[in-house]
Design an enzyme around this catalytic site. Structure first.
Site, PDB file in Angstrom:
ATOM      1  N   SER A   1      43.638  42.815  44.270  1.00 49.26           N
ATOM      2  CA  SER A   1      42.347  43.500  44.256  1.00 49.26           C
ATOM      3  C   SER A   1      42.415  44.822  43.483  1.00 49.26           C
ATOM      4  O   SER A   1      43.488  45.425  43.339  1.00 49.26           O
ATOM      5  CB  SER A   1      41.906  43.775  45.687  1.00 49.26           C
ATOM      6  OG  SER A   1      42.808  44.661  46.290  1.00 49.26           O
TER       7      SER A   1
ATOM      8  N   THR B   1      43.845  47.736  45.658  1.00 46.07           N
ATOM      9  CA  THR B   1      45.312  47.823  45.722  1.00 46.07           C
ATOM     10  C   THR B   1      45.873  48.265  44.376  1.00 46.07           C
ATOM     11  O   THR B   1      46.832  49.040  44.319  1.00 46.07           O
ATOM     12  CB  THR B   1      45.920  46.476  46.153  1.00 46.07           C
ATOM     13  OG1 THR B   1      45.248  46.026  47.324  1.00 46.07           O
ATOM     14  CG2 THR B   1      47.394  46.594  46.450  1.00 46.07           C
ATOM     15  N   GLY B   2      45.271  47.799  43.305  1.00 41.33           N
ATOM     16  CA  GLY B   2      45.714  48.205  41.960  1.00 41.33           C
ATOM     17  C   GLY B   2      45.677  49.720  41.793  1.00 41.33           C
ATOM     18  O   GLY B   2      46.590  50.320  41.220  1.00 41.33           O
TER      19      GLY B   2
ATOM     20  N   GLU C   1      46.503  42.887  36.986  1.00 41.20           N
ATOM     21  CA  GLU C   1      45.462  41.849  36.881  1.00 41.20           C
ATOM     22  C   GLU C   1      44.624  41.954  38.141  1.00 41.20           C
ATOM     23  O   GLU C   1      45.025  41.492  39.212  1.00 41.20           O
ATOM     24  CB  GLU C   1      46.113  40.465  36.786  1.00 41.20           C
ATOM     25  CG  GLU C   1      46.965  40.251  35.548  1.00 41.20           C
ATOM     26  CD  GLU C   1      46.153  39.983  34.284  1.00 41.20           C
ATOM     27  OE1 GLU C   1      44.911  40.063  34.327  1.00 41.20           O
ATOM     28  OE2 GLU C   1      46.769  39.727  33.245  1.00 41.20           O
TER      29      GLU C   1
ATOM     30  N   CYS D   1      40.150  34.457  40.151  1.00 45.44           N
ATOM     31  CA  CYS D   1      39.844  35.774  39.576  1.00 45.44           C
ATOM     32  C   CYS D   1      38.844  35.651  38.455  1.00 45.44           C
ATOM     33  O   CYS D   1      37.844  36.362  38.426  1.00 45.44           O
ATOM     34  CB  CYS D   1      41.138  36.415  39.079  1.00 45.44           C
ATOM     35  SG  CYS D   1      42.123  35.338  38.042  1.00 45.44           S
TER      36      CYS D   1
HETATM   37  P1  NAD Z   1      45.150  42.270  47.689  1.00 47.37           P
HETATM   38  O1  NAD Z   1      45.097  43.421  46.740  1.00 47.37           O
HETATM   39  O2  NAD Z   1      44.607  42.445  49.036  1.00 47.37           O
HETATM   40  O3  NAD Z   1      46.659  41.789  47.888  1.00 47.37           O
HETATM   41  C1  NAD Z   1      47.479  41.403  46.794  1.00 47.37           C
HETATM   42  C2  NAD Z   1      48.932  41.677  47.140  1.00 47.37           C
HETATM   43  O4  NAD Z   1      49.138  43.082  47.223  1.00 47.37           O
HETATM   44  C3  NAD Z   1      49.403  41.091  48.453  1.00 47.37           C
HETATM   45  O5  NAD Z   1      50.676  40.527  48.259  1.00 47.37           O
HETATM   46  C4  NAD Z   1      49.483  42.316  49.366  1.00 47.37           C
HETATM   47  O6  NAD Z   1      50.424  42.203  50.383  1.00 47.37           O
HETATM   48  C5  NAD Z   1      49.905  43.383  48.391  1.00 47.37           C
HETATM   49  N1  NAD Z   1      49.588  44.750  48.799  1.00 47.37           N
HETATM   50  C6  NAD Z   1      48.689  45.167  49.677  1.00 47.37           C
HETATM   51  N2  NAD Z   1      48.658  46.521  49.748  1.00 47.37           N
HETATM   52  C7  NAD Z   1      49.554  46.954  48.854  1.00 47.37           C
HETATM   53  C8  NAD Z   1      49.962  48.253  48.409  1.00 47.37           C
HETATM   54  N3  NAD Z   1      49.441  49.359  48.900  1.00 47.37           N
HETATM   55  N4  NAD Z   1      50.887  48.316  47.440  1.00 47.37           N
HETATM   56  C9  NAD Z   1      51.413  47.194  46.898  1.00 47.37           C
HETATM   57  N5  NAD Z   1      51.072  45.951  47.271  1.00 47.37           N
HETATM   58  C10 NAD Z   1      50.153  45.838  48.243  1.00 47.37           C
HETATM   59  O7  NAD Z   1      44.437  41.064  46.922  1.00 47.37           O
HETATM   60  P2  NAD Z   1      44.143  39.591  47.489  1.00 47.37           P
HETATM   61  O8  NAD Z   1      43.003  39.677  48.447  1.00 47.37           O
HETATM   62  O9  NAD Z   1      45.395  38.930  47.900  1.00 47.37           O
HETATM   63  O10 NAD Z   1      43.664  38.849  46.156  1.00 47.37           O
HETATM   64  C11 NAD Z   1      42.335  38.703  45.792  1.00 47.37           C
HETATM   65  C12 NAD Z   1      41.993  39.623  44.637  1.00 47.37           C
HETATM   66  O11 NAD Z   1      42.892  39.378  43.544  1.00 47.37           O
HETATM   67  C13 NAD Z   1      40.616  39.386  44.061  1.00 47.37           C
HETATM   68  O12 NAD Z   1      39.999  40.623  43.785  1.00 47.37           O
HETATM   69  C14 NAD Z   1      40.895  38.655  42.753  1.00 47.37           C
HETATM   70  O13 NAD Z   1      39.889  38.785  41.779  1.00 47.37           O
HETATM   71  C15 NAD Z   1      42.166  39.263  42.331  1.00 47.37           C
HETATM   72  N6  NAD Z   1      42.874  38.396  41.407  1.00 47.37           N
HETATM   73  C16 NAD Z   1      42.983  38.785  40.101  1.00 47.37           C
HETATM   74  C17 NAD Z   1      43.615  37.951  39.183  1.00 47.37           C
HETATM   75  C18 NAD Z   1      43.749  38.338  37.743  1.00 47.37           C
HETATM   76  O14 NAD Z   1      44.473  37.678  37.018  1.00 47.37           O
HETATM   77  N7  NAD Z   1      43.097  39.400  37.301  1.00 47.37           N
HETATM   78  C19 NAD Z   1      44.129  36.729  39.607  1.00 47.37           C
HETATM   79  C20 NAD Z   1      43.996  36.367  40.948  1.00 47.37           C
HETATM   80  C21 NAD Z   1      43.378  37.210  41.833  1.00 47.37           C
END
Ligand code: NAD
Length: 474
Positions: free
Chosen positions: A228, A231-232, A249, A283
């Site tokens: 997300s 988190t990014g 991403e 995504c």
């Molecule tokens: P998320 O950000 O909640 O979690 C992703 C990962 O980050 C998990 O493994 C989580 O444990 C980890 N995480 C959580 N907090 C963190 C922190 N503070 N520091 C480092 N890592 C941490 O995302 P999600 O709900 O798993 O995924 C869905 C999102 O991902 C959607 O917004 C979707 O659009 C996006 N996404 C983007 C792409 C792309 O290529 N751009 C591809 C797939 C999904």
């Protein structure tokens, strides 16, 4: 044996990676909500030890050279192929995506395809100046240890997108899968590690704190993150501490624009799958559709027909091509956005309420017509099977709508190719597809702009992103 009985191959693979009985965190089958297995819960101390091992293994892996690394990655792809059906079944149970359609078997197949492409893509040094006096070359060296953090929607494929180029370039990798879908990724890594040398690829199964520590760790040189936007942003903040290079991403809210004069029946199938691949949990899925008013009703009708004929249910049933939402949190987001759209005057064309008869996390394909910009279903990322369809009269307005959000992963323009390309050039997104949406290819760079992140994956650009440039001057 019923189709949902676990095969011997699945059991063996799961037993290799899951925590002992009584330990770990329970992972449920997304469709049936029955116990699938127990994910190991590793600590920050385990993570520190993993990074130290990956650091120690890195020089040897880099010294092995491109040829040997490529040969091992090709063998790893063969190992995945040999285990493909068991991996696809575990993925289907854990993530919810059906075996059939552009889903679990497709995802496992993509993993070996991306591995093979990374193995066979060559990143040559470039001569940047050679004028008789100065000879300077740009080389690409390994960065060191890559921390990979992934989401739950395409858990295996996105992990491979991070692993394959990183290993190819001589880095070692510590990978944390999403806490929602760890078992499928751990099973895949167990298969890869049958071939790879010890400590070159280390999985770490933990919660969000472990992810945060991985991104901020002083001994990590590069973070490959897919997840997300929220988190990014945190990962960018931690990179101020360790100066890790980043590929981010992040979330998307892809617009599709259908130009006047387009034949709705001819594009309906591709539109449908552009939006509903992986039951919308993608995504770069089409997440808001702008249709010219001259063809609006026909487009809505064509999509409705397909939606009502496309089977949803337990992914292990070969008939199904749409599955549940993977988790309750996402189910609640989709439900909330649809309820809000109704309250704002949106017209439910099909779907519009949970499919409780199928199971706890099933939400049917939902088409919402007569909504506009500003409604949450349009402005927020739904990441599920609910598509807002918005009417426009002037293409300038549709372009402005496409560009008005802080997201820029993908977009699509549908209609006459030349006109569509002219519109595409004005859209702020990393990719614009013409008359299709969401297709990715291992040699075509992929990445977002604006709130969707930065950095490129795939192909030669993807190899550069997991390397450091070095100039040899003289
Ligand atoms: P998320 O950000 O909640 O979690 C992703 C990962 O980050 C998990 O493994 C989580 O444990 C980890 N995480 C959580 N907090 C963190 C922190 N503070 N520091 C480092 N890592 C941490 O995302 P999600 O709900 O798993 O995924 C869905 C999102 O991902 C959607 O917004 C979707 O659009 C996006 N996404 C983007 C792409 C792309 O290529 N751009 C591809 C797939 C999904």
């Amino acid at each position: 044996m019923s189709e949902s009985t676990m095969t011997a191959e699945e059991t063996v693979l799961l037993d290799r990676v899951q925590a002992p009985v009584g330990q770990g965190r329970e992972i449920l089958d997304a469709a049936t909500r029955e116990l699938l297995g127990r994910a190991p819960v590793q600590s920050v101390a385990d993570l520190d030890a993993a990074i130290a091992r990956a650091r120690a293994a890195q020089p040897g892996w880099e010294a092995a050279g491109h040829e040997q690394r490529s040969a091992l990655l090709l063998q790893a792809a063969d190992a995945l192929d040999a285990n493909a059906e068991a991996l696809a079944r575990i993925l289907s149970r854990e993530q919810g995506k059906p075996l059939n359609g552009p889903n679990a078997r497709f995802e496992v197949g993509a993993c070996s395809a991306w591995l093979r492409t990374a193995a066979s893509t060559v990143l040559e040094p470039e001569v940047v100046v050679d004028d008789g006096q100065v000879h300077a070359e740009l080389h690409y060296r390994a960065i060191g240890v890559v921390g990979a953090i992934g989401p739950w929607n395409w858990p295996m494929m996105i992990s491979i997108w991070q692993i394959a180029p990183s290993l190819r370039m001589g880095n070692t990798v510590v990978l944390k899968p999403s806490e929602y879908t760890p078992l499928s990724v751990l099973a895949m890594i167990a298969v890869l590690n049958e071939v790879l040398p010890a400590d070159v690829l280390i999985p770490i199964s933990g919660d969000r704190e472990v992810g945060a520590r991985l991104a901020a760790h002083p001994d990590i040189d590069k973070v490959m993150f897919t997840g997300s936007t929220a988190t990014g942003r945190k990962i960018i903040q931690s990179s101020a501490g360790n100066l890790a290079r980043l590929t981010l991403e992040l979330g998307g809210n892809d617009a599709g624009i259908i130009l006047p004069g387009t034949d709705p029946a001819a594009i309906a199938q591709d539109l449908f799958w552009g939006a509903f691949i992986n039951t919308g949990q993608t995504c770069a899925a089409l997440k808001r559709l702008y249709v010219h008013d001259s063809i609006y009703d026909q487009v809505v009708d064509e999509l409705k027909k397909i939606a009502e004929q496309t089977p949803m249910g337990n992914g292990l049933d070969e008939a199904n091509v749409l599955g549940p939402l993977q988790n309750k949190q996402q189910f609640d987001i989709v439900s909330r956005l649809v309820e809000d759209a109704k309250a704002q005057g949106g017209r439910i064309v099909t779907g519009g309420a949970p499919a409780t008869e199928l199971g706890e996390l099933f939400y049917p394909v939902t088409l919402v017509a007569d909504v506009g910009d500003g409604v949450a279903l349009v402005d927020e990322e739904q990441f599920g099977p609910a598509l807002p369809i918005i009417k426009y009269t002037d293409v300038e307005d549709a372009i402005a709508s496409a560009n008005r959000l802080d997201a820029g992963l993908g977009a699509s323009v549908w209609g006459d190719r030349d006109q569509a390309r002219t519109v595409a050039a004005r859209i702020q997104s990393g990719t614009v597809w013409i008359n299709s949406h969401g297709g990715v290819h291992p040699m075509i760079p992929f990445g977002g702009v604006k709130g969707s992140g930065y950095g490129l994956e795939f192909g030669v650009e993807g190899l550069k992103a997991v390397a450091v440039p070095q100039i040899i001057n003289g």
